[in-house]
Design an enzyme around this catalytic site. Structure first.
Site, PDB file in Angstrom:
ATOM      1  N   LYS A 113       0.823  -1.219   0.000  1.00  0.00           N
ATOM      2  CA  LYS A 113       0.000   0.000   0.000  1.00  0.00           C
ATOM      3  C   LYS A 113       0.854   1.264   0.000  1.00  0.00           C
ATOM      4  O   LYS A 113       0.401   2.322  -0.433  1.00  0.00           O
ATOM      5  CB  LYS A 113      -0.964  -0.008   1.178  1.00  0.00           C
ATOM      6  CG  LYS A 113      -2.033  -1.082   1.017  1.00  0.00           C
ATOM      7  CD  LYS A 113      -3.167  -0.946   1.992  1.00  0.00           C
ATOM      8  CE  LYS A 113      -4.279  -1.937   1.683  1.00  0.00           C
ATOM      9  NZ  LYS A 113      -3.873  -3.354   1.917  1.00  0.00           N
TER      10      LYS A 113
HETATM   11  C1  LIG Z   1      -4.523  -4.428   1.250  1.00  0.00           C
HETATM   12  C2  LIG Z   1      -3.781  -5.734   1.142  1.00  0.00           C
HETATM   13  C3  LIG Z   1      -4.163  -6.746   0.238  1.00  0.00           C
HETATM   14  C4  LIG Z   1      -5.401  -6.644  -0.626  1.00  0.00           C
HETATM   15  O1  LIG Z   1      -5.258  -5.721  -1.661  1.00  0.00           O
HETATM   16  P1  LIG Z   1      -6.535  -5.128  -2.433  1.00  0.00           P
HETATM   17  O2  LIG Z   1      -6.016  -4.034  -3.265  1.00  0.00           O
HETATM   18  O3  LIG Z   1      -7.474  -4.646  -1.347  1.00  0.00           O
HETATM   19  O4  LIG Z   1      -7.134  -6.252  -3.207  1.00  0.00           O
HETATM   20  C5  LIG Z   1      -3.372  -7.889   0.149  1.00  0.00           C
HETATM   21  N1  LIG Z   1      -2.285  -8.043   0.926  1.00  0.00           N
HETATM   22  C6  LIG Z   1      -1.896  -7.104   1.814  1.00  0.00           C
HETATM   23  C7  LIG Z   1      -0.688  -7.364   2.660  1.00  0.00           C
HETATM   24  C8  LIG Z   1      -2.610  -5.906   1.953  1.00  0.00           C
HETATM   25  O5  LIG Z   1      -2.206  -4.978   2.849  1.00  0.00           O
END
Ligand SMILES: *Cc1c(COP(=O)(O)O)cnc(C)c1O
Length: 473
Positions: A113
């Site tokens: 993220k």
């Molecule tokens: C947010 C997250 C996801 C999921 O990603 P999306 O974009 O919501 O599908 C998967 N793995 C981790 C470690 C995350 O923080």
């Protein structure tokens, strides 16, 4: 580039107009009115670019109301070796011939993220300084999103972050990561309650429209278009890293929750990046896997969400999924609006016997799910075979990716977090602690800065008012 709503009931708008907003006025999500097409000439020119150079080329197609010079500065500031611990930003490593891991999680909070959020922080600052306005971001977190937002917004002009988290319920590492920030514009609020209480407070404050507008309350949730488009860049970057020439195809395996990450893959593919398959992996909360297997989208009630060892994928509904459905139904916004009305009413819609779902293969999507035992097994076998540790979410992606692997097609699995964030499950899988990278070893010893409040929206509003002071609004 102009943006339209998936539900067709909001005026067209430019990138900067939708940057700070959440939902469009009609409750839909912003989508570019077309996907810029990338042909052989662009792919050839882009293959050798650095991450920030590539990000600039892609983002300028979508954010053409920011001047090239400003966008260049924003991108260069976001994607530095200092923040992401390598010049590649998202380095790709090979486990064996044809099998790759794209390291998206080398930013400040050790999860993918950061890639989008770091850009968002600089875009927000640009927009706010330009208009001379301020933004108070109010969020609720159980760990990952909140810390990525704080590290992206710390020290930014015109921005404050009020982040609610359940008091004493995050892991010591997550707590230290957030609470050790000493920046004056980051306000950590530990709420006496659980995560749902935090989310309820955010909803209550946001539903007080007078308060929301007086104090410029905003969010950084996963439906933000800029977050999605920022993620398109690493699909291109990973493609170039895993191939020698631009006529090769690759497949991506993507651990998925709110469908933001894989939506960016769908966009990259729609722009012309030679992606063969987009392999969507869920954990036990398999609402998306069910859709791609059956055509039935059945959201779960929040009490039906299982708490798993890949917690960032524990979702009841996938907030970005509407973007894909918009494309799947041929961009028919009336149809999308109808489907989401039905979803609000019945909690389910069924495309299984429609011509739309019959075309699903053209979009390249396949799916599968992974459970706790699969996760442990995958972490263990990657450690034994390749001497590498992967985190629980990445393990879900790899497990499902391998089930769909095809001979001769390179498979790239996206690494969405580092194992250090999920140490307990790593210990369960291989009997060892993951290493804590990038000098974060002493993090839990640093002084912490936070306040504790009851689970009460009035208390949170009072804190916002006293922090902002009457003069600033
Ligand atoms: C947010 C997250 C996801 C999921 O990603 P999306 O974009 O919501 O599908 C998967 N793995 C981790 C470690 C995350 O923080």
């Amino acid at each position: 580039m102009q943006y339209v709503s998936t539900r067709g009931g909001a005026p067209r708008a430019a990138f900067l107009d939708i940057l700070l907003g959440g939902l469009m006025d009609d409750g839909g999500l912003a989508m570019p009115e077309r996907y810029p097409q990338v042909g052989a000439a662009e792919l050839a020119a882009w293959r050798g670019l650095s991450y920030p150079e590539l990000a600039f080329e892609i983002l300028r197609l979508y954010a053409d109301d920011i001047s090239a010079a400003d966008l260049k500065k924003i991108v260069d500031r976001s994607y530095t070796a200092q923040v992401f611990h390598s010049h590649d930003i998202t380095p790709v490593r090979e486990l064996e011939p044809g099998l790759f891991i794209a390291g998206l999680s080398n930013g400040p909070t050790l999860a993918f993220k950061d890639v989008a959020m770091q850009l968002l922080g600089n875009l927000f600052e640009h927009a706010l300084v330009k208009t001379g306005t301020e933004l108070n971001i109010l969020g609720a977190t159980s760990g990952d999103t909140g810390s990525a937002a704080e590290y992206a917004m710390r020290g930014k002009q015109g921005i404050r972050v009020f982040m609610l988290s359940p008091h004493q319920k995050m892991s010591p590492f997550q707590t230290a990561q957030m609470f050790s920030l000493q920046d004056a514009n980051i306000i950590n609020i530990a709420v006496r309650g659980v995560f749902d209480d935090c989310q309820d407070i955010v909803k209550a404050v946001s539903n007080d429209h007078a308060f929301k507008s007086k104090y410029s309350i905003g969010t950084v949730n996963s439906i933000n278009w800029a977050r999605v488009v920022a993620q398109v860049v690493y699909y291109f970057k990973s493609y170039f890293a895993a191939t020698q020439s631009n006529d090769q195809q690759v497949s991506f395996a993507v651990p998925s929750g709110n469908f933001g990450n894989i939506c960016a893959g769908h966009i990259a593919r729609s722009m012309g990046l030679p992606i063969r398959k987009l392999i969507l992996a869920t954990n036990e909360n398999d609402v998306l896997d069910e859709f791609f297997r059956t055509g039935i989208y059945r959201v779960r009630p929040s009490e039906g969400v299982q708490q798993t060892s890949s917690p960032s994928m524990d979702i009841s509904k996938a907030s970005n999924f509407e973007r894909f459905v918009f494309d799947l139904v041929g961009r028919d916004s009336r149809a999308v609006a109808g489907l989401w009305r039905q979803l609000d009413r019945d909690g389910i819609f069924d495309l299984s016997r429609t011509p739309h779902f019959a075309r699903i293969a053209e979009f390249g999507f396949v799916s599968g799910s992974s459970r706790h035992a699969d996760r442990l097994q995958t972490i263990r076998s990657v450690y034994q075979q390749y001497n590498q540790m992967i985190d629980t979410h990445t393990a879900d992606g790899l497990k499902v990716g391998l089930e769909h692997r095809e001979a001769g097609v390179p498979l790239i699995c996206l690494e969405t977090a580092l194992p250090a964030k999920f140490a307990a499950t790593i210990r369960e899988a291989i009997g060892q602690d993951p290493e804590v990278p990038y000098g974060m070893a002493g993090l839990e010893l640093l002084p912490q800065r936070f306040c504790v409040l009851d689970a009460d929206d009035v208390a949170v509003k009072n804190l916002i008012v006293s922090t902002c002071g009457a003069a600033t609004v």
